[in-house]
Design an enzyme around this catalytic site. Sequence first.
Site: not given
Ligand code: FPP
Length: 249
Positions: A21, A68-69
């Site tokens: 996160d 949910e994303n």
């Molecule tokens: C959470 O941060 C992160 C995600 C929902 C996406 C994670 C995905 C990757 C790093 C790329 C996928 C690729 C691979 C190689 C598996 P957030 O966007 O929820 O951050 P925030 O809470 O600060 O908004």
Amino acid sequence: MAADDQQPAPDAPLHVAIVMDGNGRWAKRRGLPRQLGHPKGVEAIRRVVEAAPDQGVRWLTLYAFSTENWRRPAGEVAEVMRLLKHYVNSDLDKLVKEGVRVRILGRRDGLPDDIAEIVERAESRTAHNDRFFLQVAFNYGGRADIVDAARALVAKALSEGLKPEDITDEVFQAQLATGGLPDPDLVIRTSGELRLSNFLLWETAYSEFVFPAVLWPDFTPAHLKSALDEFQKRERRYGTVTDDVLVTN
Ligand code: FPP
């Protein structure tokens, strides 16, 4: 199985699951669009996959994209898809060579064709590896997974005569996306948020949790080490009592 039998030896290889996160906040704090945090998140993934085996981790499960994303802005969803594809295309040879077995947890239907193809390729090319196990939860939701397992068991009841009393913890677990994997010993969620967010709901029944304040793009092997050090201090009881209480009573 008796509760005591479930307790791993102190030096047993570990299953660590991570809610990665804080990518969006990492970017925002630098005045960048949220989605520019995700490529930095992939760099953190590379660092952790590289370091984890040397720290005694044998199974690593990463929460990359939840059911949910899909509700996120279309540009951000497209960026996460692009990054998964890019990661597999650029790192798969190395993962194959290093004995990493890749498994994608999550619903396959609903994935764009090119992503479904890349997921299939990552799994089939690493299928014979067994040095390290990397699970990527993608289009994954804990509730959706439990619903899918229930549906599969009902289908077996109808087609093969499976009976209610045949459904044990083990039989149910085998139907989950994580079927056959050990439960996570440790769940790490970065960025200071204290939620599970529909991640591995069944599997985390007895997991320990650590919540480092660091945002995922800044996560390093040193943060992993300190989470594992914290884990080693925990006393896992699996619903029973400690030996000294058993002795004195
Ligand atoms: C959470 O941060 C992160 C995600 C929902 C996406 C994670 C995905 C990757 C790093 C790329 C996928 C690729 C691979 C190689 C598996 P957030 O966007 O929820 O951050 P925030 O809470 O600060 O908004």
